[in-house]
Structures are given as structure tokens and as C-alpha cells.
Motif scaffolding. Sequence first.
Motif, PDB file in Angstrom:
ATOM      1  N   UNK A 111      -0.532   5.536   9.166  1.00  0.00           N
ATOM      2  CA  UNK A 111      -1.077   7.055   7.706  1.00  0.00           C
ATOM      3  C   UNK A 111      -2.900   6.658   7.755  1.00  0.00           C
ATOM      4  N   UNK A 112      -3.609   7.728   8.034  1.00  0.00           N
ATOM      5  CA  UNK A 112      -4.913   7.823   8.282  1.00  0.00           C
ATOM      6  C   UNK A 112      -4.759   8.352   6.472  1.00  0.00           C
ATOM      7  N   UNK A 113      -5.980   7.923   5.734  1.00  0.00           N
ATOM      8  CA  UNK A 113      -6.075   8.152   4.443  1.00  0.00           C
ATOM      9  C   UNK A 113      -7.419   8.626   4.185  1.00  0.00           C
ATOM     10  N   UNK A 114      -7.458   9.410   3.226  1.00  0.00           N
ATOM     11  CA  UNK A 114      -9.537  10.217   3.109  1.00  0.00           C
ATOM     12  C   UNK A 114     -10.165  10.788   4.108  1.00  0.00           C
ATOM     13  N   UNK A 142       1.798   5.867   1.415  1.00  0.00           N
ATOM     14  CA  UNK A 142       2.045   5.103   2.202  1.00  0.00           C
ATOM     15  C   UNK A 142       3.408   4.484   2.363  1.00  0.00           C
ATOM     16  N   UNK A 143       4.287   4.297   1.680  1.00  0.00           N
ATOM     17  CA  UNK A 143       5.224   3.784   1.616  1.00  0.00           C
ATOM     18  C   UNK A 143       5.830   4.168   3.155  1.00  0.00           C
ATOM     19  N   UNK A 144       6.746   3.046   3.601  1.00  0.00           N
ATOM     20  CA  UNK A 144       7.036   2.209   5.166  1.00  0.00           C
ATOM     21  C   UNK A 144       6.278   3.036   6.404  1.00  0.00           C
ATOM     22  N   UNK A 145       5.040   2.716   5.511  1.00  0.00           N
ATOM     23  CA  UNK A 145       3.553   2.801   7.200  1.00  0.00           C
ATOM     24  C   UNK A 145       3.449   0.740   7.205  1.00  0.00           C
ATOM     25  N   UNK A 146       3.709   0.317   8.443  1.00  0.00           N
ATOM     26  CA  UNK A 146       2.972  -0.438   8.373  1.00  0.00           C
ATOM     27  C   UNK A 146       1.988  -0.968   8.519  1.00  0.00           C
ATOM     28  N   UNK A 147       1.108   0.361   9.087  1.00  0.00           N
ATOM     29  CA  UNK A 147      -0.687   0.408   9.485  1.00  0.00           C
ATOM     30  C   UNK A 147      -0.981   1.484   8.786  1.00  0.00           C
ATOM     31  N   UNK A 154      -3.996  -3.153   6.831  1.00  0.00           N
ATOM     32  CA  UNK A 154      -4.873  -2.384   6.683  1.00  0.00           C
ATOM     33  C   UNK A 154      -6.348  -1.728   7.528  1.00  0.00           C
ATOM     34  N   UNK A 155      -6.669  -1.158   8.244  1.00  0.00           N
ATOM     35  CA  UNK A 155      -7.953  -0.589   8.954  1.00  0.00           C
ATOM     36  C   UNK A 155      -8.890  -0.046   8.472  1.00  0.00           C
ATOM     37  N   UNK A 156     -10.034  -0.472   8.291  1.00  0.00           N
ATOM     38  CA  UNK A 156     -11.053   0.210   7.661  1.00  0.00           C
ATOM     39  C   UNK A 156     -11.513   1.312   8.440  1.00  0.00           C
ATOM     40  N   UNK A 157     -11.832   2.605   7.976  1.00  0.00           N
ATOM     41  CA  UNK A 157     -12.826   3.370   8.945  1.00  0.00           C
ATOM     42  C   UNK A 157     -14.818   3.254   8.060  1.00  0.00           C
ATOM     43  N   UNK A 158     -14.461   2.129   8.033  1.00  0.00           N
ATOM     44  CA  UNK A 158     -16.456   2.060   8.094  1.00  0.00           C
ATOM     45  C   UNK A 158     -16.747   0.577   8.178  1.00  0.00           C
ATOM     46  N   UNK A 159     -18.208   0.030   7.783  1.00  0.00           N
ATOM     47  CA  UNK A 159     -18.043  -1.240   7.894  1.00  0.00           C
ATOM     48  C   UNK A 159     -18.320  -2.086   6.438  1.00  0.00           C
ATOM     49  N   UNK A 210      -0.928  -9.668   3.890  1.00  0.00           N
ATOM     50  CA  UNK A 210      -2.268  -8.257   4.910  1.00  0.00           C
ATOM     51  C   UNK A 210      -2.559  -8.989   5.777  1.00  0.00           C
ATOM     52  N   UNK A 211      -2.950  -8.438   6.811  1.00  0.00           N
ATOM     53  CA  UNK A 211      -4.043  -8.325   7.473  1.00  0.00           C
ATOM     54  C   UNK A 211      -4.586  -7.357   7.825  1.00  0.00           C
ATOM     55  N   UNK A 212      -6.406  -7.151   7.211  1.00  0.00           N
ATOM     56  CA  UNK A 212      -7.518  -6.367   7.093  1.00  0.00           C
ATOM     57  C   UNK A 212      -8.316  -6.370   8.203  1.00  0.00           C
TER      58      UNK A 212
END
Length: 332
Positions: free
Chosen positions: A4-7, A41-46, A71-76, A91-93
Motif C-alpha cells: 500500500x502506497x499512501x500520500x 492499511x489493514x492487511x498490508x504487510x508493507x 514501513x518504507x518512506x519515500x523521502x530522505x 517494525x522494519x523501517x
Amino acid sequence: MEILATGVQRDERPLLERAFPARHRVRCLETVLSADTLPLAAGYEAVSTSANATLDAPTLEGLVRGGTRLITQRSTGYNNIDLDHAERLGLTVARVAAYSPYAVAEFAWTLATALNRRIVRAASRTRDFDFRLDGLLGRDFHGRTAGVVGTGRIGTAFAAIARGFGMRLLGWDIAVNLECTELGMEYVELDRIFREADLISLHVPLMPSTHHLVGARRLAEVKDGVVLVNTGRGALIDPAALLDALKAGTLGGVGLDVYEEEAGIFFYDKALEAMSDDTLARLMTFSNVLITSHQAYFTVDVVEEIVAATVRNVDDYLMGRITECTLVPRSP
């Protein structure tokens, strides 16, 4: 795996959807992730988040309850994530460790030159067939002094452009960058930059030592007509002090691509709403202030790099790899 990609911005979506290989599926939503939007986000591992997501302890706990493990954030930047709590929850971030510095450096110069030459005012006038030059007097950057606050990759790219303009270079950072000294930069105390520079551009990260780095005392010491540009983090500047300096009339121009209280405002359409942030509304009233909504990074080149790093972060999580993008490693 389904991610799931948000924002996700509209221009970003096709790049995300094309980048993920066949072994993964991505669902893109414009909605920003927060405690209020957790059910999505329910049910999404990533889950891939944008920098304006609110990933505090309650939100992280809700993600874990819903089955999220990455959680993989699309920013620095990642100051919106409670990393300590994420680690406690297992959690892995990950984030994007770096991307091309040229987009932000070029945009900082776009703000600087637009302010110096009164481009917005001039374009607005000519649309009304008013071709007078009254109030449009600018200055040559050539031969003047650029103060670069933060000389990492973006600050170095900004300095290289300043050198192309024929400017004298003053720099400030915790460490000297040899690339900048080769450009002719002189490293000095921060106060000296504010006293001597005709153009000041901020490129330092936000941390306790840089919070409100630009406050009332330093703004009181600037040269008349200085152009101040911030494409770093909003809280580098004390907005109340900035308002006072603008009212005093010493600042030639202020270009802000970031704002301390931008969360919940930037990236949204607020055209039909009353502006609840009084400081931002007052900043907008000054003709020598140019505010954009955190778009300095937003080029196809950078977004492609961010998306590619996001795909790698998912694969690295699945393979148990730790990389320069890892903020919180996968639990054993």
C-alpha cells in the motif's frame, strides 16, 4: 507481496505503478497515512508512506495490529516517524538514503532569481497588459556574496551554481567539504554569513541544534536587501521572527518551499477553506515573499530515484538485508 502506497501525488502514481515488478503489486492512494486513516492499511504487510504521514506511537501500534511489518518512506527525512517505538514493536523501517541533489539546488535558485527579479509581480502585471517597470528593480548576483548554510550534496550543488553566477562563496557546516573549498568557498561562522551575504540559502537537516537556526537575532543582523531561501526544513526558521523582519523592511526577498507547520496544509487543496494558520496567511501578504508547497524535490528524475529505492527496500526486507536505507532493521 501487495504494497500500500499512501500520500501518492498524481504525477507520482504512474511511476510507482510501473516500477514495481510483477512479483509485487502496489495500490496507490492520495490519502496520507495517520491515526485517522489507519483502516486503509489493514492487511498490508508493507506500507509506503510520504514524508507528511503521521507515524507516531499510536499510529505505529495500529499498523502492527493490522498486520503491517514494513514501513518504507519515500523521502530522505524521517522526523515524522517514532523510530524507537517502531523498534519496540518489531517494525522494519526504511527510507530513501539519498537522491540527486540537483533538483533541490536548482529550485532554490529558481526561488532566489524569481525574488530578485520580481518575476511573479512582473508576470501578474503583464497579464493585465501593465508593462511598467515600477517596483521591478533587481540586482546582479554576479560579484555579490552567497551564504550557503549546510554544504552537503545539495548545498554543494547550490554553491556550484552560485560560482557560475560569479558570486563570492561563504559556507557554514560542522565539517569542511573539499568540493566546496575547490569552488573557492570560505568557511566562516554562521553569524558572519548573516552579516555579509546578499543571498542566504539553507541546506542543513533539522535537529535540536538547528531548530530555529534563523531567529530574531540573526535576522536583525542581515544586510539590507538580502534574499533568504529555505528548501531544507521549515523549522530551521522561526516564523514569528521572520514576520517581524519582513515588517521591518530589511529583507529583499524570502523564498520558502517548506514551512514549520506545513503538515496538514501542504499537498492539499485549501482553496475553499479559511486559512487557519495565521502566520502563514500573514506571510502570504508580503509581495517579496514567495511560498511553494514542498516541491523542490519534485522532478521526474528524483521521483524515479525515490521509487526505485522504495522497490529495493521491499526486496531488501524480504531478503533480510540491511542497507544504507535501513532505519530499523528486520527483527530476527
